[in-house]
Design an enzyme around this catalytic site. Structure first.
Site, PDB file in Angstrom:
ATOM      1  N   ARG A   1       0.847  -1.188   0.000  1.00  0.00           N
ATOM      2  CA  ARG A   1       0.000   0.000   0.000  1.00  0.00           C
ATOM      3  C   ARG A   1       0.886   1.243   0.000  1.00  0.00           C
ATOM      4  O   ARG A   1       1.967   1.253   0.613  1.00  0.00           O
ATOM      5  CB  ARG A   1      -0.900   0.042   1.246  1.00  0.00           C
TER       6      ARG A   1
ATOM      7  N   HIS B   1      -1.016   0.036  -9.638  1.00  0.00           N
ATOM      8  CA  HIS B   1      -1.752  -0.827  -8.701  1.00  0.00           C
ATOM      9  C   HIS B   1      -2.454  -1.963  -9.455  1.00  0.00           C
ATOM     10  O   HIS B   1      -3.678  -2.095  -9.443  1.00  0.00           O
ATOM     11  CB  HIS B   1      -2.785  -0.038  -7.882  1.00  0.00           C
TER      12      HIS B   1
HETATM   13  P1  NDP Z   1      -1.925 -11.477   5.100  1.00  0.00           P
HETATM   14  O1  NDP Z   1      -2.831 -10.891   6.111  1.00  0.00           O
HETATM   15  O2  NDP Z   1      -2.131 -12.878   4.681  1.00  0.00           O
HETATM   16  O3  NDP Z   1      -0.401 -11.359   5.611  1.00  0.00           O
HETATM   17  C1  NDP Z   1       0.078 -10.244   6.257  1.00  0.00           C
HETATM   18  C2  NDP Z   1       1.480 -10.517   6.761  1.00  0.00           C
HETATM   19  O4  NDP Z   1       2.020  -9.307   7.314  1.00  0.00           O
HETATM   20  C3  NDP Z   1       1.512 -11.557   7.884  1.00  0.00           C
HETATM   21  O5  NDP Z   1       2.635 -12.376   7.773  1.00  0.00           O
HETATM   22  C4  NDP Z   1       1.617 -10.686   9.145  1.00  0.00           C
HETATM   23  O6  NDP Z   1       2.269 -11.309  10.240  1.00  0.00           O
HETATM   24  C5  NDP Z   1       2.476  -9.556   8.629  1.00  0.00           C
HETATM   25  N1  NDP Z   1       2.314  -8.369   9.474  1.00  0.00           N
HETATM   26  C6  NDP Z   1       1.189  -7.658   9.726  1.00  0.00           C
HETATM   27  N2  NDP Z   1       1.450  -6.649  10.576  1.00  0.00           N
HETATM   28  C7  NDP Z   1       2.756  -6.730  10.872  1.00  0.00           C
HETATM   29  C8  NDP Z   1       3.616  -5.971  11.711  1.00  0.00           C
HETATM   30  N3  NDP Z   1       3.176  -4.934  12.421  1.00  0.00           N
HETATM   31  N4  NDP Z   1       4.912  -6.347  11.787  1.00  0.00           N
HETATM   32  C9  NDP Z   1       5.377  -7.403  11.089  1.00  0.00           C
HETATM   33  N5  NDP Z   1       4.608  -8.166  10.279  1.00  0.00           N
HETATM   34  C10 NDP Z   1       3.313  -7.828  10.171  1.00  0.00           C
HETATM   35  O7  NDP Z   1      -1.972 -10.505   3.841  1.00  0.00           O
HETATM   36  P2  NDP Z   1      -1.804 -10.889   2.285  1.00  0.00           P
HETATM   37  O8  NDP Z   1      -0.511 -11.587   2.118  1.00  0.00           O
HETATM   38  O9  NDP Z   1      -3.038 -11.544   1.778  1.00  0.00           O
HETATM   39  O10 NDP Z   1      -1.755  -9.428   1.626  1.00  0.00           O
HETATM   40  C11 NDP Z   1      -0.795  -8.471   2.033  1.00  0.00           C
HETATM   41  C12 NDP Z   1      -1.147  -7.112   1.452  1.00  0.00           C
HETATM   42  O11 NDP Z   1      -0.843  -7.061   0.074  1.00  0.00           O
HETATM   43  C13 NDP Z   1      -2.616  -6.717   1.495  1.00  0.00           C
HETATM   44  O12 NDP Z   1      -2.991  -6.239   2.767  1.00  0.00           O
HETATM   45  C14 NDP Z   1      -2.700  -5.637   0.434  1.00  0.00           C
HETATM   46  O13 NDP Z   1      -2.482  -4.373   1.019  1.00  0.00           O
HETATM   47  C15 NDP Z   1      -1.552  -5.968  -0.509  1.00  0.00           C
HETATM   48  N6  NDP Z   1      -2.041  -6.380  -1.844  1.00  0.00           N
HETATM   49  C16 NDP Z   1      -1.612  -5.648  -2.931  1.00  0.00           C
HETATM   50  C17 NDP Z   1      -2.017  -6.011  -4.197  1.00  0.00           C
HETATM   51  C18 NDP Z   1      -1.531  -5.263  -5.395  1.00  0.00           C
HETATM   52  O14 NDP Z   1      -1.999  -5.514  -6.506  1.00  0.00           O
HETATM   53  N7  NDP Z   1      -0.577  -4.364  -5.253  1.00  0.00           N
HETATM   54  C19 NDP Z   1      -2.911  -7.156  -4.424  1.00  0.00           C
HETATM   55  C20 NDP Z   1      -3.284  -7.850  -3.220  1.00  0.00           C
HETATM   56  C21 NDP Z   1      -2.856  -7.455  -1.976  1.00  0.00           C
HETATM   57  P3  NDP Z   1       1.593 -12.569  10.990  1.00  0.00           P
HETATM   58  O15 NDP Z   1       1.622 -13.684   9.992  1.00  0.00           O
HETATM   59  O16 NDP Z   1       2.477 -12.819  12.132  1.00  0.00           O
HETATM   60  O17 NDP Z   1       0.194 -12.136  11.339  1.00  0.00           O
HETATM   61  C1  OXD Z   2      -5.939  -6.092  -2.893  1.00  0.00           C
HETATM   62  C2  OXD Z   2      -5.423  -5.217  -3.913  1.00  0.00           C
HETATM   63  O1  OXD Z   2      -5.805  -5.770  -1.714  1.00  0.00           O
HETATM   64  O2  OXD Z   2      -5.781  -5.406  -5.101  1.00  0.00           O
HETATM   65  O3  OXD Z   2      -6.497  -7.154  -3.237  1.00  0.00           O
HETATM   66  O4  OXD Z   2      -4.640  -4.307  -3.638  1.00  0.00           O
END
Ligand code: NDP
Ligand code: OXD
Length: 309
Positions: A224, A272
């Site tokens: 993000r 994006h």
């Molecule tokens: P998940 O919720 O599956 O994974 C999030 C990860 O981040 C987990 O490993 C979590 O740790 C870690 N995390 C969260 N907070 C912290 C913190 N404060 N410190 C350290 N680690 C942290 O998310 P996804 O993998 O499904 O997606 C990640 C992000 O990707 C989405 O939120 C979205 O913003 C972005 N995205 C972007 C897209 C694009 O096209 N650019 C498309 C899809 C998603 P833990 O496992 O310990 O909870």
């Molecule tokens: C998502 C994205 O969060 O597209 O799925 O960014």
């Protein structure tokens, strides 16, 4: 019971048709059309306009049509007691992994630099790196980060990852929590951000973090825009500490025309679109949750409201 679709990107009909094709018995409304609010039990949304989620008295689920839910938490008018779900999908994870691989390969083989040289009519070789000599560090080892890490390991990269809780992923050296952030950063050549945007992770890609990366590290932000402090990136590039960055996400989207990223020679941008929800693939989990609401069963892919992701 009915589903209302709330989004502003011109894709309401695409999602409505996909829902009705999968289950013609479901009632689906476009939020822009006149519709009875009392019958709506699920809102399927992507970047809804503020206040649009607070008009449904019997809403039982806010379903994000993407993986991220930050935009839902940011809207103060969203009722605090309604479960939020998000998308977990193999194509969403696989497409992200492919995007990150493409970005990393373009960087280590200098494809972006060559494009600039081509435009300027410059014939010049630039030393390239081999996969085996590159360490990729992934911030966030969730659905997307863990698959991306496993795939990069299979291609031959040295891979490490950082998350809130400790993970065990074959081929990936894992670090957890604030205490292990520094050793993770100190040994990362290419940093990939795949964290959710929460109050804890806002602005995490900042000057202090960049200083902990080795000289000439490269930054990839596909999570993000709010993770990145834009001025700190420009500054780290200017002093030559970072060698470049590839960004897919921005504070404001579309990125305003006068933003310095547009013309920066070391910043590469995509709009994006690293990975998007594939309607055919994700509709079944939406419909499953719609039926679970009626039965009072636990929902799939429910977000932890306390953690914010
Ligand atoms: P998940 O919720 O599956 O994974 C999030 C990860 O981040 C987990 O490993 C979590 O740790 C870690 N995390 C969260 N907070 C912290 C913190 N404060 N410190 C350290 N680690 C942290 O998310 P996804 O993998 O499904 O997606 C990640 C992000 O990707 C989405 O939120 C979205 O913003 C972005 N995205 C972007 C897209 C694009 O096209 N650019 C498309 C899809 C998603 P833990 O496992 O310990 O909870
Ligand atoms: C998502 C994205 O969060 O597209 O799925 O960014």
């Amino acid at each position: 019971m009915a589903i209302v679709i709330i989004r502003q990107d011109g894709k309401i009909d695409l999602w409505k048709d996909a829902l009705l094709e999968a289950d013609p018995s479901i009632k689906v409304y476009n939020y822009l059309e006149e519709h009875p609010k009392e019958g709506v039990s699920m809102a399927l949304t992507w970047k809804h306009p503020e206040e649009s989620l607070s008009v449904y008295p019997n809403l039982k689920c806010i379903a994000s049509a993407g993986a991220g839910v930050d935009y839902i938490f940011e809207d103060e008018t969203v009722p605090k007691n309604i479960p939020i779900t998000r998308i977990v999908d193999p194509y969403l994870a696989g497409d992200m992994s492919e995007h990150v691989l493409a970005v990393i390969m373009a960087h280590i083989k200098n494809l972006n630099a060559y494009k600039l040289n081509q435009v300027a009519g410059i014939w010049k070789t630039i030393a390239y790196k081999r996969i085996k000599d590159v360490t990729v560090g992934i911030m966030g080892l969730g659905e997307l980060g863990s698959l991306t890490g496993s795939d990069l390991y299979r291609y031959g990269f040295t891979v490490q990852g950082w998350s809130r809780s400790k993970k065990s992923i074959e081929g990936v050296k894992t670090f957890a929590g604030d205490a292990e952030l520094k050793p993770f950063l100190n040994t990362t050549d290419i940093l990939v951000c795949l964290l959710p945007l929460t109050p804890e992770t806002t602005g995490v890609l900042n000057a202090s973090l960049f200083r902990q990366l080795p000289e000439h590290a490269y930054v990839v932000n596909v999570a993000r825009g709010g993770h990145l402090v834009d001025e700190d990136l420009v500054q780290a590039l200017q002093i030559g500490h970072l060698s470049g960055a590839c960004l897919d996400v921005y504070h404001q989207e579309p990125l305003p025309k006068d933003h310095p990223f547009w013309s920066h020679p070391k910043i590469h941008m995509t709009p994006h679109y690293a990975s998007v929800s594939d309607t055919a693939s994700v509709i079944p989990q939406i419909i499953e949750n719609y039926h679970r609401i009626a039965k009072g069963h636990p929902l799939l892919n429910e977000v932890d409201r306390k953690k914010g992701y």
